[in-house]
Design an enzyme around this catalytic site. Structure first.
Site, PDB file in Angstrom:
ATOM      1  CG  ASP A   1      -7.265  -5.108   6.501  1.00 46.51           C
ATOM      2  OD1 ASP A   1      -6.810  -5.095   7.662  1.00 46.51           O
ATOM      3  OD2 ASP A   1      -7.805  -4.126   5.969  1.00 46.51           O
TER       4      ASP A   1
ATOM      5  CG  ASN B   1      -0.240  -0.024   2.508  1.00 51.20           C
ATOM      6  OD1 ASN B   1       0.453   0.917   2.846  1.00 51.20           O
ATOM      7  ND2 ASN B   1      -0.372  -1.115   3.263  1.00 51.20           N
TER       8      ASN B   1
ATOM      9  CG  PHE C   1      -3.072   6.271  13.057  1.00 49.92           C
ATOM     10  CD1 PHE C   1      -2.364   5.936  14.209  1.00 49.92           C
ATOM     11  CD2 PHE C   1      -2.854   7.513  12.481  1.00 49.92           C
ATOM     12  CE1 PHE C   1      -1.466   6.822  14.776  1.00 49.92           C
ATOM     13  CE2 PHE C   1      -1.959   8.411  13.034  1.00 49.92           C
ATOM     14  CZ  PHE C   1      -1.270   8.067  14.177  1.00 49.92           C
TER      15      PHE C   1
ATOM     16  CE  LYS D   1     -11.842   1.053  10.910  1.00 52.26           C
ATOM     17  NZ  LYS D   1     -11.132   1.698   9.823  1.00 52.26           N
TER      18      LYS D   1
ATOM     19  CE  LYS E   1      -9.345  -2.243  14.315  1.00 52.99           C
ATOM     20  NZ  LYS E   1      -8.333  -2.423  13.277  1.00 52.99           N
TER      21      LYS E   1
ATOM     22  N   PRO F   1      -4.086 -11.379  10.680  1.00 51.68           N
ATOM     23  CG  PRO F   1      -2.341 -11.663  12.188  1.00 51.68           C
ATOM     24  CD  PRO F   1      -2.738 -11.939  10.775  1.00 51.68           C
ATOM     25  CG  ASP F   2      -7.388  -5.676  13.627  1.00 47.74           C
ATOM     26  OD1 ASP F   2      -6.471  -5.103  14.244  1.00 47.74           O
ATOM     27  OD2 ASP F   2      -8.379  -5.084  13.172  1.00 47.74           O
ATOM     28  CB  ILE F   3      -1.451  -6.224  14.770  1.00 48.38           C
ATOM     29  CG1 ILE F   3      -0.929  -7.000  13.557  1.00 48.38           C
ATOM     30  CG2 ILE F   3      -0.410  -6.175  15.887  1.00 48.38           C
ATOM     31  CD1 ILE F   3       0.248  -6.325  12.850  1.00 48.38           C
TER      32      ILE F   3
HETATM   33  O1  C5P Z   1      -9.650  -1.613  10.831  1.00 44.06           O
HETATM   34  P1  C5P Z   1      -8.614  -0.702  10.268  1.00 44.06           P
HETATM   35  O2  C5P Z   1      -7.615  -1.410   9.407  1.00 44.06           O
HETATM   36  O3  C5P Z   1      -9.141   0.536   9.603  1.00 44.06           O
HETATM   37  O4  C5P Z   1      -7.880  -0.166  11.584  1.00 44.06           O
HETATM   38  C1  C5P Z   1      -6.774   0.628  11.526  1.00 44.06           C
HETATM   39  C2  C5P Z   1      -5.961   0.462  12.768  1.00 44.06           C
HETATM   40  O5  C5P Z   1      -5.773  -0.929  13.066  1.00 44.06           O
HETATM   41  C3  C5P Z   1      -4.578   1.022  12.595  1.00 44.06           C
HETATM   42  O6  C5P Z   1      -4.123   1.512  13.833  1.00 44.06           O
HETATM   43  C4  C5P Z   1      -3.776  -0.191  12.115  1.00 44.06           C
HETATM   44  O7  C5P Z   1      -2.401  -0.054  12.415  1.00 44.06           O
HETATM   45  C5  C5P Z   1      -4.427  -1.326  12.871  1.00 44.06           C
HETATM   46  N1  C5P Z   1      -4.464  -2.598  12.135  1.00 44.06           N
HETATM   47  C6  C5P Z   1      -3.854  -3.716  12.669  1.00 44.06           C
HETATM   48  N2  C5P Z   1      -3.881  -4.911  11.998  1.00 44.06           N
HETATM   49  C7  C5P Z   1      -4.535  -5.024  10.836  1.00 44.06           C
HETATM   50  C8  C5P Z   1      -5.178  -3.893  10.283  1.00 44.06           C
HETATM   51  C9  C5P Z   1      -5.120  -2.695  10.956  1.00 44.06           C
HETATM   52  O8  C5P Z   1      -3.252  -3.614  13.734  1.00 44.06           O
HETATM   53  N3  C5P Z   1      -4.556  -6.188  10.209  1.00 44.06           N
END
Ligand code: C5P
Length: 399
Positions: free
Chosen positions: A280, A211, A324, A338, A342, A306-308
């Site tokens: 993602d 990206n 962010f 979010k 989160k 994974p969503d870290i």
């Molecule tokens: O859900 P979204 O991707 O818009 O959320 C953005 C936030 O989540 C950012 O702080 C980004 O660093 C974090 N993020 C993450 N892991 C992912 C996608 C986003 O930690 N796979």
């Protein structure tokens, strides 16, 4: 004892009409207790003499790279190393341009390139030169790299016109330097993890999904956090930016690698700021050899990364979590969702459809949404300034 007692200041003087004011700056710095080492550009010597500065500071003055100076072996390195801060006042458009691209062709620019000390610049020039987009771009670039800029004042300029470009009064410049050098270190003793840049997800040995993130926001946060006294770990995707000074770097490529690097130090962390643009999805399989083109369609299957941040939110203990949200529509609604999902302390939301802010530029225009429902909207500002705001919010919540 003066407020700058024991501080060693390298004062760079460049060739603008305001160079005469640097004499008073040097004098005030010395009165405040600082040891002042002046470096003049050749052009500056047309406006003020070396002798004046030597008398005022009680130190040798450097101009020429090759002159013999009694106290130093390789002088530009010696000055670069001894400086607690490098102040350039006045800073001409020319020196801003040279330093922004890393030119090192005289004593001052060489010292600036070789130093790890903070740099403060006070631009002063004709209004048109100051407002010229190239000068503004250079200033933006310098700010993004952590250089402190003392904004010029507006008023009647030597060239006869009214406008912005005048060097602020020496007393104001010395006050700004003093505030910078004696400022409370808001984050001293705190451990902060910052993520930056985009992750890249390989398709084959030569291609990847990626990206547009450049890492500018996260690098600015990491640099500012280190300046505020924090112990900083910066986990960065590929980026062309220089390593921020005083920051521990871990370079990663994929989301899984980023997750592992953050997880490894999460327990000890006081705050995690996830400014990275994490992919993602990743290709389900990575081809071992370069994929050859053929006539038909090429289809990839992607699987979820994974969503870290979500994972960190699930295990949240004492850590403050900042996320962010880059959105192109429904900014507030998505950002608030979010924040809750989160389990964050606050979220920095920006509209990435705006041309002048967000991805790959020096500025950002954001709104912060907090856990208690509050929100704050900010005007367009440099990522450096925004980093300070974000870290102030964190420091407030830690104390
Ligand atoms: O859900 P979204 O991707 O818009 O959320 C953005 C936030 O989540 C950012 O702080 C980004 O660093 C974090 N993020 C993450 N892991 C992912 C996608 C986003 O930690 N796979």
């Amino acid at each position: 004892m003066g407020s700058l007692a024991g501080k060693r200041i390298v004062l760079g003087v460049t060739g603008g009409i305001a160079a005469y004011k640097a004499v008073e700056i040097a004098s005030r710095l010395r009165k405040a207790g600082a040891e002042v080492h002046v470096i003049m550009t050749r052009e500056a010597t047309e406006f003020v003499t070396e002798l004046t500065f030597r008398e005022i500071t009680g130190q040798p003055v450097s101009v020429d790279m090759w002159q013999k100076v009694a106290n130093f072996n390789v002088e530009h390195i010696a000055l670069a190393n001894l400086a607690d801060v490098v102040l350039i006042a006045p800073a001409t458009a020319n020196i801003l341009a040279k330093i922004s691209v890393g030119i090192a062709d005289d004593m001052l620019t060489t010292t600036v390139l070789a130093t790890k000390a903070p740099i403060i610049m006070a631009p002063a020039m004709n209004t048109n030169m100051y407002e010229n987009p190239v000068t503004q771009k250079n200033i933006g670039e310098l700010k993004a790299r952590g250089v402190q800029i003392i904004e010029p004042a507006a008023g009647h300029l030597a060239c006869g016109i009214e406008g912005k470009g005048r060097l602020p009064e020496p007393v104001e410049i010395v006050a700004a330097v003093t505030a910078f050098m004696t400022g409370k270190q808001l984050l001293s003793g705190k451990k902060i993890i910052v993520t930056a840049g985009g992750t890249i997800e390989p398709l084959d040995p030569v291609r990847y999904l990626g990206n547009r993130s450049t890492g500018k926001m996260g690098y600015a946060i990491a640099q500012e956090a280190a300046r505020q006294g924090a112990e900083v770990l910066l986990v960065s995707g590929p980026s062309n930016l220089p390593n921020p000074v005083g920051v521990r770097m871990v370079r990663i490529q994929t989301a899984l690698e980023m997750q592992a690097a953050v997880q490894a130090e999460y327990t000890e962390a006081d705050a995690v700021i996830m400014s990275a643009a994490v992919a993602d999805y990743r290709p389900k399989t990575v081809a071992r050899e370069k994929i050859k083109k053929s006539d038909g369609k090429l289809v990839f299957e992607l699987e979820r990364n994974p969503d870290i941040l979500y994972g960190l939110g699930q295990q949240k203990g004492q850590q403050l979590l900042v996320g962010f949200a880059a959105e192109t529509c429904h900014l507030e609604e998505y950002a608030r969702k979010k924040l809750v999902k989160k389990n964050l302390d606050f979220i920095v939301a920006n509209d990435v459809s705006a041309k002048d802010a967000g991805f790959a530029v020096d500025n950002n225009r954001v709104q912060l949404f907090f856990r208690n429902g509050d929100s704050e909207k900010y005007p367009l500002m440099s990522k450096q300034e925004l980093a300070k705001i974000i870290l102030n919010k964190i420091a407030e919540r830690m104390s």
